[in-house]
Motif scaffolding. Structure first.
Motif, PDB file in Angstrom:
ATOM      1  N   GLN A 149       9.832  52.653  99.081  1.00  0.00           N
ATOM      2  CA  GLN A 149      10.728  53.060  97.997  1.00  0.00           C
ATOM      3  C   GLN A 149      11.877  52.068  97.927  1.00  0.00           C
ATOM      4  OE1 GLN A 149      10.090  55.515  96.029  1.00  0.00           O
ATOM      5  NE2 GLN A 149       8.338  56.323  97.171  1.00  0.00           N
ATOM      6  N   PRO A 150      12.516  51.965  96.742  1.00  0.00           N
ATOM      7  CA  PRO A 150      13.694  51.087  96.652  1.00  0.00           C
ATOM      8  C   PRO A 150      14.743  51.495  97.685  1.00  0.00           C
ATOM      9  CG  PRO A 150      13.069  51.893  94.482  1.00  0.00           C
ATOM     10  CD  PRO A 150      12.207  52.615  95.465  1.00  0.00           C
ATOM     11  N   LEU A 151      15.390  50.482  98.325  1.00  0.00           N
ATOM     12  CA  LEU A 151      16.460  50.782  99.281  1.00  0.00           C
ATOM     13  C   LEU A 151      17.758  51.001  98.515  1.00  0.00           C
ATOM     14  CD1 LEU A 151      15.931  47.910 101.917  1.00  0.00           C
ATOM     15  CD2 LEU A 151      15.283  50.313 102.162  1.00  0.00           C
ATOM     16  N   PRO A 152      18.621  51.860  99.039  1.00  0.00           N
ATOM     17  CA  PRO A 152      19.962  51.927  98.438  1.00  0.00           C
ATOM     18  C   PRO A 152      20.648  50.583  98.665  1.00  0.00           C
ATOM     19  CG  PRO A 152      19.667  53.597 100.173  1.00  0.00           C
ATOM     20  CD  PRO A 152      18.463  52.731 100.209  1.00  0.00           C
ATOM     21  N   LEU A 153      21.176  49.986  97.617  1.00  0.00           N
ATOM     22  CA  LEU A 153      21.733  48.638  97.748  1.00  0.00           C
ATOM     23  C   LEU A 153      23.137  48.671  98.315  1.00  0.00           C
ATOM     24  CD1 LEU A 153      20.634  47.031  94.360  1.00  0.00           C
ATOM     25  CD2 LEU A 153      19.433  47.018  96.554  1.00  0.00           C
ATOM     26  N   ASN A 154      23.491  47.616  99.033  1.00  0.00           N
ATOM     27  CA  ASN A 154      24.894  47.493  99.441  1.00  0.00           C
ATOM     28  C   ASN A 154      25.695  46.926  98.267  1.00  0.00           C
ATOM     29  OD1 ASN A 154      24.707  44.675  99.410  1.00  0.00           O
ATOM     30  ND2 ASN A 154      24.099  44.592 101.552  1.00  0.00           N
ATOM     31  N   ALA A 155      27.008  46.772  98.479  1.00  0.00           N
ATOM     32  CA  ALA A 155      27.868  46.413  97.343  1.00  0.00           C
ATOM     33  C   ALA A 155      27.493  45.057  96.737  1.00  0.00           C
ATOM     34  CB  ALA A 155      29.330  46.406  97.796  1.00  0.00           C
ATOM     35  N   GLU A 156      27.241  44.068  97.618  1.00  0.00           N
ATOM     36  CA  GLU A 156      26.916  42.732  97.094  1.00  0.00           C
ATOM     37  C   GLU A 156      25.618  42.750  96.305  1.00  0.00           C
ATOM     38  OE1 GLU A 156      26.789  40.030 100.365  1.00  0.00           O
ATOM     39  OE2 GLU A 156      28.944  40.111 100.704  1.00  0.00           O
ATOM     40  N   GLN A 157      24.633  43.475  96.864  1.00  0.00           N
ATOM     41  CA  GLN A 157      23.346  43.534  96.186  1.00  0.00           C
ATOM     42  C   GLN A 157      23.469  44.223  94.832  1.00  0.00           C
ATOM     43  OE1 GLN A 157      21.333  45.533  99.442  1.00  0.00           O
ATOM     44  NE2 GLN A 157      19.876  43.847  99.637  1.00  0.00           N
ATOM     45  N   GLN A 175      13.957  45.084  92.795  1.00  0.00           N
ATOM     46  CA  GLN A 175      14.506  46.048  91.839  1.00  0.00           C
ATOM     47  C   GLN A 175      14.642  45.437  90.446  1.00  0.00           C
ATOM     48  OE1 GLN A 175      17.557  48.648  93.375  1.00  0.00           O
ATOM     49  NE2 GLN A 175      16.701  48.608  95.442  1.00  0.00           N
ATOM     50  N   ALA A 176      14.860  44.142  90.383  1.00  0.00           N
ATOM     51  CA  ALA A 176      14.897  43.487  89.068  1.00  0.00           C
ATOM     52  C   ALA A 176      13.499  43.504  88.439  1.00  0.00           C
ATOM     53  CB  ALA A 176      15.407  42.054  89.206  1.00  0.00           C
ATOM     54  N   ILE A 177      12.482  43.313  89.273  1.00  0.00           N
ATOM     55  CA  ILE A 177      11.105  43.352  88.755  1.00  0.00           C
ATOM     56  C   ILE A 177      10.774  44.753  88.248  1.00  0.00           C
ATOM     57  CG2 ILE A 177       8.674  43.191  89.411  1.00  0.00           C
ATOM     58  CD1 ILE A 177       9.455  40.978  91.349  1.00  0.00           C
ATOM     59  N   ALA A 178      11.191  45.758  89.009  1.00  0.00           N
ATOM     60  CA  ALA A 178      10.937  47.135  88.576  1.00  0.00           C
ATOM     61  C   ALA A 178      11.513  47.354  87.183  1.00  0.00           C
ATOM     62  CB  ALA A 178      11.561  48.118  89.572  1.00  0.00           C
ATOM     63  N   HIS A 179      12.683  46.771  86.947  1.00  0.00           N
ATOM     64  CA  HIS A 179      13.323  46.914  85.646  1.00  0.00           C
ATOM     65  C   HIS A 179      12.499  46.237  84.549  1.00  0.00           C
ATOM     66  CE1 HIS A 179      16.915  48.121  83.467  1.00  0.00           C
ATOM     67  NE2 HIS A 179      16.813  46.994  82.769  1.00  0.00           N
ATOM     68  N   GLU A 189       3.107  41.308 101.216  1.00  0.00           N
ATOM     69  CA  GLU A 189       3.031  42.728 101.577  1.00  0.00           C
ATOM     70  C   GLU A 189       4.191  43.521 100.993  1.00  0.00           C
ATOM     71  OE1 GLU A 189       2.714  43.119 105.864  1.00  0.00           O
ATOM     72  OE2 GLU A 189       1.002  41.754 105.760  1.00  0.00           O
ATOM     73  N   ARG A 190       5.383  42.940 101.061  1.00  0.00           N
ATOM     74  CA  ARG A 190       6.555  43.681 100.557  1.00  0.00           C
ATOM     75  C   ARG A 190       6.419  43.998  99.077  1.00  0.00           C
ATOM     76  NH1 ARG A 190      11.943  40.875 102.935  1.00  0.00           N
ATOM     77  NH2 ARG A 190      13.063  42.598 101.976  1.00  0.00           N
ATOM     78  N   PHE A 191       5.896  43.046  98.314  1.00  0.00           N
ATOM     79  CA  PHE A 191       5.750  43.286  96.868  1.00  0.00           C
ATOM     80  C   PHE A 191       4.621  44.271  96.588  1.00  0.00           C
ATOM     81  CE2 PHE A 191       8.749  40.523  94.747  1.00  0.00           C
ATOM     82  CZ  PHE A 191       9.162  39.715  95.797  1.00  0.00           C
TER      83      PHE A 191
END
Ligand code: ADP
Ligand code: ZN
Length: 742
Positions: A190-198, A237-241, A264-266
């Motif tokens: 699942q998408p990770l909660p992003l930190n502020a920079e991300q 997450q940009a790809i998901a968009h 694998e990650r993708f």
């Protein structure tokens, strides 16, 4: 109707052919066709359709390849740009936009026999117990490959045929897709909660994706994020968009065959849920058949995401929403044969043509891209800290000149590095040692007569590979048995010396120094089969290896939380190249290799062994100071109009007769001066023998052109090439924006 066709045999010309009635409607711009040419038939690509032709007696097209046109008009436009900008023949550019397996169609789809259950009506015929068992398997599976059924039920094809005779199953040929990653199970993520920079980074990218008409130029982002800053999560997450907008994405990664983790990650992220799609993979380690199938999955729109090496930039994703170029500074994005395109630059052009967002990501951006960002051509996004707040590793520089005083000569390992390895072994942590030179020793010398073993074909010395007892040329592959005495007939000295250190020797010395440690080497010599890389990395991940020694293969992208020490054996190697990018490469290499350390809970340490400890590339890398390095280096480059402040075209002439090549190079310079006499900002350097003065029996001379206006210069060069006469045995190559100057 008449079709204009470029032929695969490079003639730098296009030809008109008639479209015969039986092929009408099946031919469009981009179709691959077979046409008569002289006595034979050749392959070509339709580039335009016209009502009539200025030529008479047109021959008809013989055959169309494939049901869909293979080269879409958008890719065709991209190929045209490549031919113009990189100064090559259009058919050469066209060839490179399709994988060979697709172009030739020799592979085609693989067909296999499948067994299918039929919904039998009426009274079931009498069956033996064995037949009943087999039928039950087919009923449960509804359909399965015949081979699989035979293996499962341990029966023969004849038995299954008998079931077919009774009308209970059907055996038929069916397309079976080759999937290079079929053996792997991916666990959905699942998408990770992003930190502020991300999230700041993602927000900026999405804002442009959502704007109704992303204006040209602001389509490209440079994402400068330190190693481990979590760039990949931003990409995902940009790809998901993009997918949610109904668009696809291309992800370029260097040396993809070496980073199965990335794929694998993708796959894991898009293997499920509403955005589920096939992730196609394109790289050179696939079989031709696999490449054929992957490509067609994209063309048919079933795979919306493509991950691949350089040539994946031509993948027919339609509509295209996003292009990601990870590790954009990598040299492997540049193709070292015609067309000599740079996939990062092609990505930017394609993004502009198709209104797609381009994200260039790197911990060590190329000076070119960073310069573009500073000028405002790209939007700069910075991610200066590691995700989950891990610290950047501590980098220590060890002065190897000091080490030399203590012993007879400089050892391979400084005391400090030996101590650090010992500590890691005690703590059961892992170490990576990097040396960008394979083999055992880099040269064989005779101290008595001065003989040095050199390649008979190239101007380099031969490398000694001890395991194979051979001397090898790393340029042309020439190899001979290693002698045990000096080969000079008059000398025959028994005490020959092997000088210089390669990875094989590092491994050898390590085993002696740390007899209890598990040491493994990873370089192209150690990897003989396709799976070796995965096996070694798998063993490393499971902790079966304590120390991994390797070349640049281990410098990038690897993520092992238990690696707390990274040693760079000889950081100066890349500094001593005759190349204006030597310092940049050294900075990148140290930073990238260092990025492998401390990705887990324990802080990482990096030990850099060098003979020039105060060189700015080394000092800025020690402080993780990219901007400092950039500012200083750009100052040097400006003085000589080197990129990023100017652009370079490299003209290389080669031939077997050194004098003739040198003479042709002089002649070329005169012609260039004549043709370009009105150019104000042009610098012509050379001709001079190339740094690699002889390779594969060819002598090589070079001219370097520097200017601020490369597209115009490319056009001028193309005009000149069309009329410039070379002696038959001298060849000329033009490399626009070269990466390799040797
Ligand atoms: P990069 O591509 O910039 O080198 P990665 O994307 O590989 O960095 O991320 C480094 C590590 O940090 C990975 O293990 C990743 O799972 C983790 N990570 C990334 N983003 C987050 C996040 N928002 N929260 C927690 N962990 C993260
Ligand atoms: Zn050679």
């Amino acid at each position: 109707m008449v079709a204009r066709v470029t032929l695969e045999i490079a003639l730098r010309k296009e030809f008109d052919y008639l479209i015969p009635p039986e092929l009408a409607g099946r031919i469009e711009v981009g179709s691959r066709v077979k046409v008569p040419f002289g006595p034979r038939q050749v392959m070509g690509c339709v580039t335009a359709l016209n009502e009539t032709s200025p030529h008479a007696n047109l021959k008809p097209i013989a055959k169309v390849i494939g049901a869909q046109s293979l080269v879409t008009p958008k890719i065709l436009a991209l190929a045209r740009w490549i031919a113009d900008y990189y100064c090559c023949a259009p058919e050469t550019a066209l060839k490179s936009v399709l994988p060979e397996a697709v172009r030739k169609e020799a592979e085609g789809w693989r067909e296999r026999l499948f067994v299918r259950f039929t919904s039998f009506v009426g009274e079931l015929p009498k069956l033996t117990k064995r037949q009943q068992e087999i039928l039950k398997i087919v009923e449960e599976r509804r359909e399965l490959p015949l081979q699989e059924l035979l293996a499962l039920s341990e029966t023969t094809a004849d038995t299954v045929r008998r079931l077919e005779d009774k009308g209970l199953v059907v055996i038929a040929l069916q397309v079976s897709e080759r999937d290079p990653y079929a053996r792997e199970d991916v666990l959905p993520t699942q998408p990770l909660p992003l930190n502020a920079e991300q999230s700041t980074a993602l927000t900026q990218i999405l804002a442009v994706m959502d704007s109704p008409s992303p204006t040209a130029g602001s389509a490209t982002f440079l994402l400068h994020g330190v190693t481990g800053s979590g760039k990949t999560e931003v990409y995902l997450q940009a790809i998901a968009h993009a997918l949610a907008q109904g668009k696809g994405a291309i992800v370029l990664v260097p040396e993809i065959a070496l980073t199965p983790q990335t794929v694998e990650r993708f796959k894991a992220r898009f293997s499920h849920g509403p955005l589920k799609t096939i992730v196609a993979v394109l790289h050179s380690h696939l079989s031709a058949g696999e490449r054929h199938d992957e490509w067609h999955k994209i063309r048919q729109g079933r795979a919306r995401i493509v991950i691949g090496a350089r040539s994946a930039i031509f993948a027919p994703v339609e509509p295209l929403g996003l292009i990601i170029v990870d590790e954009e500074h990598e040299n492997s994005y540049k193709q070292e044969e015609s067309p000599r395109y740079h996939a990062r630059d092609v990505a930017v052009v394609r993004g502009r043509m198709e209104n797609a967002i381009v994200v260039l990501g790197s911990a060590t951006p190329s000076l070119e891209s960073y310069h573009n960002a500073k000028k405002g051509k790209y939007a700069l996004i910075e991610m200066p800290s590691r995700a989950d707040d891990k610290k950047m590793p501590l980098v220590r520089v060890v002065d190897m000149r000091e080490e030399g005083h203590k012993e007879k000569g400089p050892p391979i390992f400084a005391q400090r590095l030996k101590d650090a390895i010992t500590t890691r072994l005690e703590r059961k942590e892992q170490t990576i040692l990097f040396l960008n030179r394979r083999g055992f020793a880099t040269s064989l010398q005779c101290p008595k007569c001065g003989y040095v073993a050199e390649c008979p074909n190239c101007s380099v010395s031969l490398t000694y590979h001890r395991r194979e007892q051979r001397l090898c040329c790393h340029i042309c592959g020439h190899a001979t048995a290693a002698p045990s005495i000096c080969p000079n007939g008059e000398c025959r000295n028994a005490a020959i010396r092997f000088a210089g250190t390669g990875t094989e020797k590092v491994e050898d010395v390590l085993v002696k120094l740390f007899p209890k440690a598990n040491v493994r080497r990873m370089d192209s010599d150690a990897l003989k089969r396709k799976e070796d890389y995965r096996t070694i990395l798998g063993d490393f991940r499971r902790g079966k290896i304590d120390i991994l020694v390797g070349t640049q293969m281990i410098a990038k992208g690897l993520h092992f939380p238990n690696v707390t020490l990274v040693g760079i054996i000889h950081a100066d190697l890349s500094l001593h190249q005759a190349d204006f990018r030597a310092a940049e490469r050294t900075f990148q290499l140290i930073t990238q290799v260092a990025g492998r350390a401390g990705r887990g809970d324990v802080e990482g340490e990096v030990i850099v062994q060098t003979f020039t400890p105060f060189h700015s590339a080394i000092q800025f890398a020690r402080r993780h100071d990219f901007v400092g390095f950039y500012d200083e280096e750009v100052g040097f480059r400006a003085q000589l109009h080197y990129p990023p402040l100017g652009r370079v075209a490299l003209l290389t002439l080669k031939g077997r007769n050194d004098e003739k090549v040198a003479f042709s190079a002089e002649h070329l310079r005169k012609e260039l001066e004549k043709a370009l006499k009105d150019w104000k900002d042009l610098v012509i350097a050379g001709p001079a023998p190339a740094p690699l003065a002889r390779a594969e029996t060819f002598y090589r001379h070079q001219l370097m052109l520097r200017t601020g206006r490369m597209s115009q210069l490319s056009r001028e060069l193309a005009k000149l090439m069309a009329v410039f006469k070379l002696p038959e045995e001298v060849m000329l190559t033009v490399d626009i924006d070269p990466v390799n100057l040797s």
